[in-house]
Scaffold this motif. Structure first.
Motif, PDB file in Angstrom:
ATOM      1  N   ALA A   2      30.969   6.965 -13.985  1.00  0.00           N
ATOM      2  CA  ALA A   2      29.838   7.587 -14.672  1.00  0.00           C
ATOM      3  C   ALA A   2      30.213   8.970 -15.175  1.00  0.00           C
ATOM      4  O   ALA A   2      30.920   9.722 -14.497  1.00  0.00           O
ATOM      5  N   GLU A   3      29.741   9.283 -16.376  1.00  0.00           N
ATOM      6  CA  GLU A   3      29.999  10.614 -16.920  1.00  0.00           C
ATOM      7  C   GLU A   3      29.205  11.650 -16.141  1.00  0.00           C
ATOM      8  O   GLU A   3      28.054  11.424 -15.767  1.00  0.00           O
ATOM      9  N   ARG A   4      29.839  12.779 -15.894  1.00  0.00           N
ATOM     10  CA  ARG A   4      29.224  13.838 -15.108  1.00  0.00           C
ATOM     11  C   ARG A   4      29.322  15.147 -15.880  1.00  0.00           C
ATOM     12  O   ARG A   4      30.311  15.410 -16.570  1.00  0.00           O
ATOM     13  N   PHE A   5      28.284  15.977 -15.733  1.00  0.00           N
ATOM     14  CA  PHE A   5      28.227  17.235 -16.464  1.00  0.00           C
ATOM     15  C   PHE A   5      27.955  18.373 -15.489  1.00  0.00           C
ATOM     16  O   PHE A   5      27.144  18.232 -14.559  1.00  0.00           O
ATOM     17  N   LEU A   6      28.635  19.484 -15.715  1.00  0.00           N
ATOM     18  CA  LEU A   6      28.503  20.673 -14.864  1.00  0.00           C
ATOM     19  C   LEU A   6      27.599  21.687 -15.545  1.00  0.00           C
ATOM     20  O   LEU A   6      27.734  21.948 -16.741  1.00  0.00           O
ATOM     21  N   GLY A   7      26.678  22.247 -14.780  1.00  0.00           N
ATOM     22  CA  GLY A   7      25.808  23.302 -15.288  1.00  0.00           C
ATOM     23  C   GLY A   7      25.948  24.561 -14.455  1.00  0.00           C
ATOM     24  O   GLY A   7      26.153  24.483 -13.238  1.00  0.00           O
ATOM     25  N   ILE A   8      25.871  25.713 -15.099  1.00  0.00           N
ATOM     26  CA  ILE A   8      25.996  27.010 -14.421  1.00  0.00           C
ATOM     27  C   ILE A   8      24.904  27.940 -14.936  1.00  0.00           C
ATOM     28  O   ILE A   8      24.636  28.005 -16.142  1.00  0.00           O
ATOM     29  N   ASP A   9      24.248  28.651 -14.008  1.00  0.00           N
ATOM     30  CA  ASP A   9      23.208  29.611 -14.382  1.00  0.00           C
ATOM     31  C   ASP A   9      23.279  30.798 -13.429  1.00  0.00           C
ATOM     32  O   ASP A   9      23.226  30.633 -12.210  1.00  0.00           O
ATOM     33  N   THR A  10      23.428  31.988 -13.983  1.00  0.00           N
ATOM     34  CA  THR A  10      23.453  33.210 -13.155  1.00  0.00           C
ATOM     35  C   THR A  10      22.334  34.125 -13.628  1.00  0.00           C
ATOM     36  O   THR A  10      22.552  35.077 -14.364  1.00  0.00           O
ATOM     37  N   SER A  11      21.129  33.812 -13.187  1.00  0.00           N
ATOM     38  CA  SER A  11      19.950  34.576 -13.585  1.00  0.00           C
ATOM     39  C   SER A  11      19.875  35.861 -12.773  1.00  0.00           C
ATOM     40  O   SER A  11      20.755  36.158 -11.973  1.00  0.00           O
ATOM     41  N   ASN A  12      18.776  36.593 -12.939  1.00  0.00           N
ATOM     42  CA  ASN A  12      18.699  37.900 -12.300  1.00  0.00           C
ATOM     43  C   ASN A  12      18.612  37.831 -10.779  1.00  0.00           C
ATOM     44  O   ASN A  12      18.977  38.784 -10.100  1.00  0.00           O
TER      45      ASN A  12
END
Length: 311
Positions: A2-12
């Motif tokens: 299965a295709e997999r996707f990476l997400g990154i978030d560096t909020s306050n």
């Protein structure tokens, strides 16, 4: 595989990384709040950036290993001209480096777009992203009512049509929490207190053309603290926010009769959710873990953009 996707978030206030598999709907989110000194109600951007830089690798390392087809990262608060916060540089730097080394596409989105995508996924209504809808982004730094359409770039195109004109809902909640000695951010603790209180009408802010002011509500909360228990103060604060949100939503629906999607940490409040569900038939919420800041939405948008560019 299965295709997999990476997400990154560096909020306050939260360092987040996530993986998402569109075929199965599987997602895993790893995140943690930044450390805020006791009694404080915020962080300087330099301190937030430093903490993200130190902690981001820990969140990524906690995710399951495996190949990714693309990476999504939030690089700014909102997809509007001049929207910028240094804390997002930590995530963007790591994402660009990883995409280069892995030879996979990198997709940049806004923190707000990620919130909306995470809420749509969590509510089981990703199809909303393919048509017009209304969305609340109610958080510590943002209190906006949005008219959302599919953008030409494949991302949610958000136009602010209402919300606060000054103090964000999350700021009012955190200031109320500080008055009651609650830890920052105070949303979850304030909500728990409010649920144990007797029914409370709250104050009804004036709402005109879907917009309202919350700055004067701080004085109302401070006055309430002089005569009421902590539980009643908590209920009063959240009911006041709910009153403004409901009225603005009613006014927006009169002009734009679309489904309503609720995103952002403040929308994790049980009090506000109950009021919204009682009043509106077609309203959807993210589960609490995906209401607050997270990277799942950036991974979802990366998957959608990857598929769009491939076809």
């Amino acid at each position: 595989m299965a295709e997999r996707f990476l997400g990154i978030d560096t909020s306050n206030y939260r360092t987040s990384a996530a993986v998402y598999e569109p075929e199965s709907g599987f997602w895993q989110s790893e995140g943690g709040l930044l450390t805020v000194p006791a009694g404080a109600i915020g962080l300087r951007q330099s301190d937030a950036l430093f903490q993200h830089t130190v902690r981001l690798h820990e969140k990524i390392e906690a995710l399951p290993q495996g190949e990714v087809s693309a990476i999504g990262v939030s690089t700014r608060p909102r997809a509007v001209e001049g929207s910028y916060m240094p804390c997002f540089l930590a995530g963007e730097s790591a994402a660009r480096s990883a995409a280069h080394l892995l030879s996979v596409p990198l997709f940049t989105v806004s923190h707000q777009q990620g919130h909306i995508a995470a809420a749509a996924l969590s509510a089981g209504r990703l199809s909303l992203l393919d048509g017009p809808f209304l969305a609340w982004h109610l958080s510590g730094g943002t209190s906006e009512l949005l008219l959302v359409h599919p953008g030409a770039d494949g991302l949610p195109d958000c136009t602010c049509i209402g919300g606060t004109t000054d103090l964000a809902a999350g700021q009012l909640i955190d200031r109320a929490g500080a008055l009651l000695g609650l830890p920052f951010p105070a949303g979850a603790a304030l909500d728990a207190l409010a649920l144990s209180a007797a029914p409370e009408k709250g104050y009804r802010p004036r709402v005109t053309a879907c917009r309202f002011s919350l700055s004067g509500m701080q004085n109302q909360v401070e006055n309430k603290c002089k005569t009421a228990s902590a539980r009643q103060v908590a209920r009063f604060t959240l009911e006041t926010v709910a009153n403004a949100v409901l009225k603005a939503t009613e006014q927006a629906l009169a002009q734009y009769p679309y489904p309503v999607l609720c995103a952002g940490g403040v929308m994790a409040s049980s009090v506000i959710r109950m009021r919204m569900r009682e009043r509106f038939a077609d309203v959807s919420f993210a589960e609490p873990v995906l209401s607050g800041d997270n990277a799942v939405g950036t991974a979802v948008l990366a998957a959608r953009l990857y598929e769009r560019n491939r076809t």
